[in-house]
Design an enzyme around this catalytic site. Sequence first.
Site, short mmCIF file in Angstrom:
data_model
loop_
_atom_site.label_atom_id
_atom_site.label_comp_id
_atom_site.label_asym_id
_atom_site.label_seq_id
_atom_site.Cartn_x
_atom_site.Cartn_y
_atom_site.Cartn_z
N SER A 43 21.88 23.21 49.83
CA SER A 43 21.17 22.86 48.45
C SER A 43 20.58 22.50 48.84
O SER A 43 20.71 20.80 48.26
CB SER A 43 22.43 21.95 47.38
OG SER A 43 22.41 23.26 46.84
N ARG B 81 12.69 19.20 53.43
CA ARG B 81 13.10 17.70 52.90
C ARG B 81 14.23 17.06 52.30
O ARG B 81 14.32 18.09 52.17
CB ARG B 81 12.07 16.34 52.50
CG ARG B 81 12.23 16.56 51.33
CD ARG B 81 11.37 15.42 50.57
NE ARG B 81 9.74 16.81 50.51
CZ ARG B 81 9.58 17.82 49.82
NH1 ARG B 81 10.05 17.69 48.68
NH2 ARG B 81 8.88 18.30 49.18
N ASP C 264 22.37 25.47 45.14
CA ASP C 264 23.20 25.73 43.81
C ASP C 264 22.91 25.52 42.58
O ASP C 264 23.38 26.94 41.58
CB ASP C 264 24.04 23.77 44.46
CG ASP C 264 23.11 23.03 44.32
OD1 ASP C 264 21.72 23.19 44.02
OD2 ASP C 264 23.95 21.87 44.24
C1 BGC Z 1 18.01 18.82 46.55
C2 BGC Z 1 19.13 20.56 45.33
C3 BGC Z 1 20.22 20.47 45.04
C4 BGC Z 1 20.34 19.38 44.21
C5 BGC Z 1 22.26 19.20 43.47
C6 BGC Z 1 18.86 17.97 45.30
O1 BGC Z 1 18.68 16.48 46.10
O2 BGC Z 1 17.44 18.63 47.07
O3 BGC Z 1 18.17 20.89 46.36
O4 BGC Z 1 20.19 21.45 43.67
O5 BGC Z 1 20.35 17.57 44.87
O6 BGC Z 1 22.36 19.81 44.43
#
Ligand code: BGC
Length: 518
Positions: free
Chosen positions: A185, A200, A238
């Site tokens: 995620s 990133r 996620d």
């Molecule tokens: C991430 C996402 C993720 C979200 C919730 C963010 O910091 O970049 O990819 O879906 O957090 O977990």
Amino acid sequence: MSAFGKLRTLLSYSDRHPPPLTKSRAYHHHHRSNQSSREGSFVDVPKDLLGEIERLEKLFTIDTAKLKQITDRFVGELEKGLSNEGGSIPMNPTWVMSFPNGYETGTFLALDMGGTNLRVCQITLTEQKSEFDIIQSKYRLPEELKTGDADELWEYIADCLMQFIETHHGDTSKLEKLPLGFTFSYPATQNYIDEGILQRWTKGFDIPGVEGHNVVPMFEEALARRGVPIKLTALINDTTGTLIASAYTDTKMKIGCIFGTGCNAAYMEDCGSIPKLAHLNLPPETPMAINCEWGAFDNEHVVLPQTPYDVIIDKDSPRPGQQAFEKMIAGLYLGEIFRLIMVDLHDNHETHIFAGQDIPKLRKAYSLDSSFLSAIEEDPFENLSETAELFQSKLDIRANGPELELIRRTAELIGTRAARLSACGVAAISIKKGYKTCHVGADGSVFNKYPHFKARGAQGLREILDWPEKEDPKADDPIEVLAAEDGSGVGAALIAALTLQRVQAGNMHGILHPENFK
Ligand code: BGC
């Protein structure tokens, strides 16, 4: 194995407020969108603290006009992210190309590398419509790993997977490779569903040598070194998992959101509306789930009202200039914003809260998580005695009555801003897609545990979208944000199943390693 199918009932967005324990006294202070379980009273608050409260209210309150302005820009930024030119919101195509119909079957492993825990599950999608069985183990993700060495991270993950398989399958040497959906995620470019080039790190992670690289081979090499019998069939976000898992049991679900350690959303676009994929000549009506990565909204700070505290959060984070929207909403940051305000009011303002006390514990960065704010907002007592105890036990600080009022109001302001801003994102996707009514599946600690987050978000949506006041308070809103099904478990399994299905039907778009789908 325990039957978990349809386990979680959908909770209504507009949760009930507990009644105040005592009748409130006169309330002389102007109280905007308070949504509080306790009326509170600033009658006894000295002038200087009242001035501080007013200053904070000005800084943190986002009125209807501002919500609308933010949403307007948000809609444009979603479009821009899909274009060839690109914008700050990545809008990553995920190669999840259909909704489930409830009749998916099969057994899959799922690995969730979230912001806080590592979870391994085995999910069996059963013959019964929308039902599944799940077994799962949670592992702590040691704090050091988040800023350590990439090899250590992958090895730790491989060890957890091995332990899970040995526990549930016994001798691994005779096992055929098990298909796995990996919930990773973080923003990742996916030219294929079984690829993820990390754009990133977010959520405080800072592991060198991973950004700009495909994480799948790193993960697979660690598995191979340990002899873990697994083949990765999908790398998912996620939010995409949440979208698909929620749609498995509720066909009205159109958007999946996470309000947890981080904050983000996914929705289903049609390929014809994704100019940056035009060169692939996909049929225009074909669905494609988009992982928005909306945490990056307004990194350039055109519309988001940044307070001095937000500036510090950003500056001191491992990735300054990134995730501007997320840093105002996500659980990782809410407690820290609060802490920065408290330290500031102790040190720099004429008010000098907690005067004469040393505050070494309060000075420790990231020592308060969002559950600390939840506890403050949940204090049901008129004299805020639970908050006083919390400050004493956790921070060794004695807070007097007026200071407690300030503390409570500060928590409300931070929590309310987060919820109202989150509504801008939900509204923007709904406007972009022309959804007048739909369900939004949401998960994450802030959504599930932060008091009034749902009701404040719903109120924000109502203001942005100009819904009339409800006659029946129990009636559904046109767009309801509901507790989602388990995205990184069931959602990952469903995505693995859907991908297997489409590969078998000959749709090879976005598949890098077809051999893993045999
Ligand atoms: C991430 C996402 C993720 C979200 C919730 C963010 O910091 O970049 O990819 O879906 O957090 O977990």
